[in-house]
Design a protein around this motif. Structure first.
Motif, PDB file in Angstrom:
ATOM      1  N   PHE A 194     -14.766 -43.192   4.170  1.00 51.12           N
ATOM      2  CA  PHE A 194     -15.265 -44.164   3.280  1.00 51.12           C
ATOM      3  C   PHE A 194     -16.700 -44.495   3.740  1.00 51.12           C
ATOM      4  O   PHE A 194     -16.988 -44.254   4.909  1.00 51.12           O
ATOM      5  N   GLY A 195     -17.529 -45.144   2.842  1.00 55.13           N
ATOM      6  CA  GLY A 195     -18.869 -45.641   3.397  1.00 55.13           C
ATOM      7  C   GLY A 195     -19.937 -44.651   2.777  1.00 55.13           C
ATOM      8  O   GLY A 195     -19.479 -43.379   2.376  1.00 55.13           O
ATOM      9  N   ASN A 196     -20.986 -45.097   2.793  1.00 56.24           N
ATOM     10  CA  ASN A 196     -22.126 -44.352   2.426  1.00 56.24           C
ATOM     11  C   ASN A 196     -22.602 -43.103   3.352  1.00 56.24           C
ATOM     12  O   ASN A 196     -22.126 -43.441   4.709  1.00 56.24           O
TER      13      ASN A 196
ATOM     14  N   MET B 212     -18.453 -38.610   4.846  1.00 61.00           N
ATOM     15  CA  MET B 212     -18.684 -40.095   4.780  1.00 61.00           C
ATOM     16  C   MET B 212     -18.653 -40.771   6.225  1.00 61.00           C
ATOM     17  O   MET B 212     -17.929 -40.218   7.207  1.00 61.00           O
ATOM     18  N   LYS B 213     -19.401 -41.837   6.589  1.00 62.96           N
ATOM     19  CA  LYS B 213     -19.723 -42.333   7.765  1.00 62.96           C
ATOM     20  C   LYS B 213     -18.261 -42.753   8.546  1.00 62.96           C
ATOM     21  O   LYS B 213     -18.228 -42.537   9.853  1.00 62.96           O
ATOM     22  N   TRP B 214     -17.431 -43.664   7.709  1.00 60.72           N
ATOM     23  CA  TRP B 214     -16.297 -44.199   8.453  1.00 60.72           C
ATOM     24  C   TRP B 214     -15.135 -43.478   8.150  1.00 60.72           C
ATOM     25  O   TRP B 214     -14.895 -42.761   7.123  1.00 60.72           O
ATOM     26  N   GLY B 215     -14.414 -43.320   9.055  1.00 63.59           N
ATOM     27  CA  GLY B 215     -13.119 -42.641   9.014  1.00 63.59           C
ATOM     28  C   GLY B 215     -12.143 -43.476   9.796  1.00 63.59           C
ATOM     29  O   GLY B 215     -12.182 -44.066  10.909  1.00 63.59           O
ATOM     30  N   PHE B 216     -10.653 -43.263   9.238  1.00 58.42           N
ATOM     31  CA  PHE B 216      -9.407 -43.931   9.687  1.00 58.42           C
ATOM     32  C   PHE B 216      -8.414 -42.936   9.548  1.00 58.42           C
ATOM     33  O   PHE B 216      -8.078 -42.550   8.220  1.00 58.42           O
TER      34      PHE B 216
ATOM     35  N   LYS C 134     -11.711 -36.810  -2.677  1.00 59.78           N
ATOM     36  CA  LYS C 134     -13.119 -37.474  -2.313  1.00 59.78           C
ATOM     37  C   LYS C 134     -12.953 -38.015  -0.904  1.00 59.78           C
ATOM     38  O   LYS C 134     -13.773 -38.015  -0.187  1.00 59.78           O
ATOM     39  N   HIS C 135     -11.799 -38.721  -0.755  1.00 63.98           N
ATOM     40  CA  HIS C 135     -11.785 -39.381   0.467  1.00 63.98           C
ATOM     41  C   HIS C 135     -10.810 -38.869   1.553  1.00 63.98           C
ATOM     42  O   HIS C 135     -10.756 -39.476   2.735  1.00 63.98           O
TER      43      HIS C 135
ATOM     44  N   ASN D  92     -14.853 -33.022  -0.208  1.00 60.31           N
ATOM     45  CA  ASN D  92     -15.270 -32.288  -1.495  1.00 60.31           C
ATOM     46  C   ASN D  92     -16.386 -32.693  -2.092  1.00 60.31           C
ATOM     47  O   ASN D  92     -17.358 -31.707  -2.900  1.00 60.31           O
ATOM     48  N   GLU D  93     -17.324 -33.643  -1.674  1.00 64.07           N
ATOM     49  CA  GLU D  93     -18.562 -34.052  -1.927  1.00 64.07           C
ATOM     50  C   GLU D  93     -19.286 -34.526  -0.898  1.00 64.07           C
ATOM     51  O   GLU D  93     -18.705 -35.040  -0.114  1.00 64.07           O
ATOM     52  N   GLY D  94     -20.413 -34.174  -0.785  1.00 62.78           N
ATOM     53  CA  GLY D  94     -21.140 -34.443   0.438  1.00 62.78           C
ATOM     54  C   GLY D  94     -22.542 -34.516   0.109  1.00 62.78           C
ATOM     55  O   GLY D  94     -23.127 -34.150  -1.098  1.00 62.78           O
TER      56      GLY D  94
END
Length: 251
Positions: free
Chosen positions: A248-250, A28-32, A224-225, A14-16
């Motif tokens: 999450f993350g930058n 976002m750089k990290w994903g789980f 967002k996440h 939704n945001e980038g």
């Protein structure tokens, strides 16, 4: 298996952070995430050894062999570069392979019993995705390899796949079409019950009948996440995938 891991692009935030010269947004750089995957496909026999004098069952042509696999796995990924994502995955795999030997004509007034192999265990692996995109579109290429530790020590399943995709990006969502090239190897060794002869040992080595199938999928940014990914495969190999991930993350 399985393959069975099926990495999917995460282009529906939704945001980038926009890249001003190309107009697309980075996740976002990290994903789980958690993935549920089902796959059904026909197999071909590479080797079938049954020590019965005078009966060459391994030479039988046109045998119907069907494999059904379910996997439930966790995936952890990281965008190393704007165009390169790497990931690790691991989880549970359950499968059934049915070799329809009742169709074999022995020239005798008996029918063979089918060989049905049920297995389950731990699957693990990893892979990488290359991505490129512009304003409103993207393309990815994923390489994935998995192995298994099964509860049946005389069985083994391993495979790798390559998945190209092309998609369109909307606000908070994306859709794509693609294809999967999959190489799967199964080996099983066990005891088979044969009419009039009782229990007979066997060894069978199998591979996919058709390596390619086609895919269509979509992803939606729930917040967002959080992202939800759905994908289906058609052709001789049929598959369904659902993936829920937290990013999450930058950027």
């Amino acid at each position: 298996i399985l393959f069975v891991a099926a990495s999917t692009p995460a282009w529906a935030q939704n945001e980038g952070a926009s890249l001003s010269d190309r107009g697309h947004k980075l996740p976002m750089k990290w994903g789980f995430g958690f993935t549920i995957y089902n796959q059904n496909q026909p197999y071909d026999i590479v080797t079938l050894e049954v020590p019965l004098a005078g009966l060459d069952i391994g030479a039988a042509e046109g045998l119907e062999i069907q494999n059904n696999t379910d996997s439930y796995h966790l995936k952890f990924d990281y965008w190393v570069l704007p165009f390169l994502n790497i990931y690790l995955l691991g989880g549970q795999i359950d499968g059934t392979t049915n070799v329809k030997l009742s169709d074999v004509d022995l020239g005798l007034p008996i029918l063979l019993n089918d060989i049905k192999i049920d297995y389950s265990g731990i699957m693990y692996g990893g892979g990488a995705t290359l991505a490129f995109g512009g304003r409103g579109w993207f393309t990815t290429l994923t390489y994935d390899i998995t192995r298994t530790d099964l509860d049946v020590t005389s069985s083994a399943v391993q495979g790798w796949l390559v998945t190209p995709r092309f998609g369109l990006v909307f606000e908070g969502a994306a859709i794509w079409i693609g294809a999967m090239y999959q190489q799967t190897e199964e080996t099983h060794e066990g005891i088979w019950e044969m009419p009039y002869l009782g229990l007979v040992p066997y060894y069978v080595e199998l591979q996919q009948s058709e390596p390619w199938n086609y895919q269509i999928g979509m992803t939606a940014g729930l917040s967002k996440h959080w992202n939800l990914v759905l994908e289906g495969g058609v052709g001789s190999r049929k598959s369904v995938l659902a993936h829920l991930e937290y990013r999450f993350g930058n950027r």
